[in-house]
Design an enzyme around this catalytic site. Sequence first.
Site, short mmCIF file in Angstrom:
data_model
loop_
_atom_site.label_atom_id
_atom_site.label_comp_id
_atom_site.label_asym_id
_atom_site.label_seq_id
_atom_site.Cartn_x
_atom_site.Cartn_y
_atom_site.Cartn_z
CD GLU A 285 -1.65 42.98 69.34
OE1 GLU A 285 -1.80 44.12 68.87
OE2 GLU A 285 -1.42 42.76 70.54
CD GLU B 162 2.59 45.77 68.25
OE1 GLU B 162 3.51 45.02 67.83
OE2 GLU B 162 1.39 45.52 68.06
C1 3H9 Z 1 -0.01 48.71 67.55
O1 3H9 Z 1 -0.54 48.06 66.68
C2 3H9 Z 1 -0.36 48.61 69.00
C3 3H9 Z 1 -1.23 47.45 69.34
O2 3H9 Z 1 -0.46 46.31 69.65
C4 3H9 Z 1 -2.04 47.71 70.56
C5 3H9 Z 1 -2.90 48.92 70.56
C6 3H9 Z 1 -3.75 49.06 71.81
N1 3H9 Z 1 -0.91 54.20 62.28
O3 3H9 Z 1 5.08 53.84 55.94
P1 3H9 Z 1 4.31 54.40 54.82
C7 3H9 Z 1 0.71 56.02 57.80
S1 3H9 Z 1 1.16 49.86 67.18
C8 3H9 Z 1 -1.09 55.40 61.73
O4 3H9 Z 1 4.82 55.58 54.11
P2 3H9 Z 1 4.71 52.02 53.29
C9 3H9 Z 1 2.08 56.68 57.64
O5 3H9 Z 1 2.31 57.61 58.65
C10 3H9 Z 1 1.29 49.83 65.43
N2 3H9 Z 1 -0.57 55.75 60.54
O6 3H9 Z 1 3.88 53.28 53.75
C11 3H9 Z 1 1.94 57.30 56.26
O7 3H9 Z 1 1.18 58.48 56.42
P3 3H9 Z 1 1.46 59.75 55.50
C12 3H9 Z 1 2.12 48.71 64.96
C13 3H9 Z 1 0.14 54.84 59.90
O8 3H9 Z 1 3.91 51.38 52.24
C14 3H9 Z 1 1.08 56.29 55.51
O9 3H9 Z 1 0.39 55.54 56.51
N3 3H9 Z 1 2.32 48.82 63.56
C15 3H9 Z 1 0.36 53.57 60.41
O10 3H9 Z 1 6.12 52.38 53.02
C16 3H9 Z 1 1.86 55.36 54.63
O11 3H9 Z 1 2.87 54.74 55.43
C17 3H9 Z 1 3.43 49.34 63.03
O12 3H9 Z 1 4.35 49.71 63.71
C18 3H9 Z 1 -0.20 53.25 61.66
N4 3H9 Z 1 -0.06 52.04 62.23
O13 3H9 Z 1 4.77 51.05 54.58
C19 3H9 Z 1 3.47 49.43 61.53
N5 3H9 Z 1 1.12 52.86 59.54
O14 3H9 Z 1 1.19 59.30 54.11
C20 3H9 Z 1 3.77 50.85 61.11
C21 3H9 Z 1 1.36 53.68 58.50
O15 3H9 Z 1 0.55 60.79 56.02
N6 3H9 Z 1 3.70 51.03 59.69
N7 3H9 Z 1 0.76 54.87 58.71
O16 3H9 Z 1 2.91 60.05 55.72
C22 3H9 Z 1 4.63 50.58 58.82
O17 3H9 Z 1 5.56 49.89 59.19
C23 3H9 Z 1 4.50 50.95 57.38
O18 3H9 Z 1 3.67 52.09 57.31
C24 3H9 Z 1 3.87 49.86 56.47
C25 3H9 Z 1 3.59 50.48 55.07
C26 3H9 Z 1 4.86 48.71 56.34
C27 3H9 Z 1 2.56 49.37 57.05
#
Ligand code: 3H9
Length: 703
Positions: A106, A126
């Site tokens: 975004e 999301e």
């Molecule tokens: C959003 O954006 C809402 C908005 O539209 C509006 C808001 C008002 N937040 O997955 P990994 C942590 S909603 C916090 O193992 P990879 C994860 O918990 C968000 N923490 O790595 C982990 O922590 P730990 C929309 C996050 O390389 C560490 O980072 N976004 C977040 O296999 C490593 O993560 C999503 O839904 C986060 N957003 O994959 C994307 N993301 O080491 C969610 C990660 O303590 N994330 N962490 O266990 C993912 O899909 C994958 O993490 C990503 C990396 C592909 C980015």
Amino acid sequence: MTQVTYELRNNIAVLQLSSPPVNSLGLSMRQAIMSNFQKALADENVDAIVLASSGSIFCGGADISEFDGDLAFASPNLSELCDFVEGTNKLVIAAINGMALGGGCELTLACDYRIADKKAKIGLPEVQLGILPGAGGTQRMPRLAGAPLALEMISSGKPVAAQKLLEAKAIDRLALEDEALLEAAVNYAEELVADDAPLRNCADMAVDISDLPEDYFFEFRRKTSARTQGFYAPEQCIQAVEAACALPLAEGIAFEANLFRDCMETPQARAQQHLFFSERAATKIPGIQSKTLIRPINRVAVIGSGTMGGGIAMNFINAGIETVVLDLNAEALERGIATIRRNYEISAKKGRFTQAQVDSCLSLLKSTTEYSDISDVDLVIEAVFERMDIKQQVFKTLDEVCKPGAILATNTSTLDVNEIAAVTSRPEAVVGTHFFSPANVMRLLEIVRAEKTADDVLMTTIKLAQKIKKVPVVSGVCWGFIGNRMIEPYGRETARLILEGASPAQIDQALTDFGLAMGFPSMADLAGIDVSYLIRQENAEACYPRDPHYAAILDKLYELGRYGQKSGRGFYIYEGRDKREDPEVMTLAADLANELGIKQRAITDQEIVERTMYVLINEGAQILDEGIAYRSGDIDIVYCNGYGFPIFKGGPMQFADEIGLDKILAALNGYRQSLGDYGEEWFKPAPLLERLVEQNKSFKDYQ
Ligand code: 3H9
């Protein structure tokens, strides 16, 4: 620590997000971005701003851990930040590397221009967290990429390749193969400045609806309804994109904000966010450093070429690891290898793999009938018949032939891994790897940590599971581990409900209405009533009490040769793909109930759901208390990935937390009283459940 770095390259300000691991946009990150933008805007030497990342991805979106409090909405919230970026009077160029997801995506949409590296993926995931993009994504993406692509991205949550957004004109340029993205972005910015390129603002754009059929959204809803049943957010995503097509940007953003807050307050959002964090937590083992050295796994052997062995082998060759399938029976081996080859051919025909990928996978597949051929493998997974004496014999041989340092894994689904390890001279090398059938499809891998399993063996197995794209969960040793141990009381309760007068169809319906992929009667017919009978016989001492009520209806069906789908009759009658109810089952149940002194009555759907689900939860509580599972989230991951538990309920333990443990306890005690001796025997609340209720706590609080 600096979360955003600031650098001036001639007349271009370069802001790099620098907050590992994923540059998530928590409050301090949002503040840092804002203040760096203000710095660049205040500097009259700056003509344009490049927004990039110094990490391996651009940004993983909003900080999801802020969602359980007010921080996500604290100023500047993400929506305000995006509006601010969009409203600046200097050119802003987003440089997208790796991934730009959710709020990260975004933020780029609010920039004037976007350049991405060729391999970048961009998404609005999301919906997979039970919400919708809440920082303008549902309004800006349709304006920039068109409604169909935006709707697909927002409602599925799946990221798309940068190339696709380039074609849709939502990305302006891709960095050339040999050009570093940041350099390319700065050059692009200089070019835009030199060309006096205009500022862009989505408020000046309308979604192009000229090609959209009138019933476009209606049809989209119809097509996606089966996939989205039970989920709340997908419909809100559709409404938001519909609004983008009708409203000016500011009004659309206000509309989106309302839907976003609405979704955030739903049990589905809490459930899906719980699963996101639980999946990641499950790979962390209390007392073991995550930096523990792992063993290299370059060559794998699978013992047994049946359905399970073949499926397991496919996981490894898909991940590029050479795999030898061993079967002492040459004919069985030939059949097993032929099945694997056929599976790949089918995948190629369906377009899931290219022929080149199939050829490359098959080049990694080896087979043998000799144990001496697997002496140099780094990991062996035994997938032979589920009997202790047979498994122990295999492990004795593996102990003799395998090189020092090799990991010896068993695919047992129920047996004691300590007893298997005990026949080897290296129990520290033994671990359980319980794959679920079909092993090349199901995401769950239960990793069984035996008493003597070495830390590095466990961590290597977890890392390997991730490499082969499984979701690993570690379980201690007990009969059936986490998943099958819990399924046992659930199956028992179903069998008992049928004796009390509920029909298999009523039970299936009540449980699928609850959200399960299928109810127990259909599952038993699918898995084979003979299979569950043999498991009960084999494990009578370890787990199944010889109670005459226990599974009486299942035993009866077995006696009658009604093994389920494979024999055309089980709980249901099967004709080809059709199944229909069989009144004879109810007659059998009535006779058995009569014999056993069980009074039949009308049973409500609510009672069916409560009795089957609450005994499942009660067993989960016991498993937690015994330390078989480390966290309630681990149990939820097992059930959502291996047993068809609805994702939107977040797993049995999250479901229990959501409705309140006091209510579960009260219901268990209620059935304990109302069901007489049977209730007294099977509805005793787990001590942990009672303790947590006393302390006014949830399962989540118990770690
Ligand atoms: C959003 O954006 C809402 C908005 O539209 C509006 C808001 C008002 N937040 O997955 P990994 C942590 S909603 C916090 O193992 P990879 C994860 O918990 C968000 N923490 O790595 C982990 O922590 P730990 C929309 C996050 O390389 C560490 O980072 N976004 C977040 O296999 C490593 O993560 C999503 O839904 C986060 N957003 O994959 C994307 N993301 O080491 C969610 C990660 O303590 N994330 N962490 O266990 C993912 O899909 C994958 O993490 C990503 C990396 C592909 C980015």
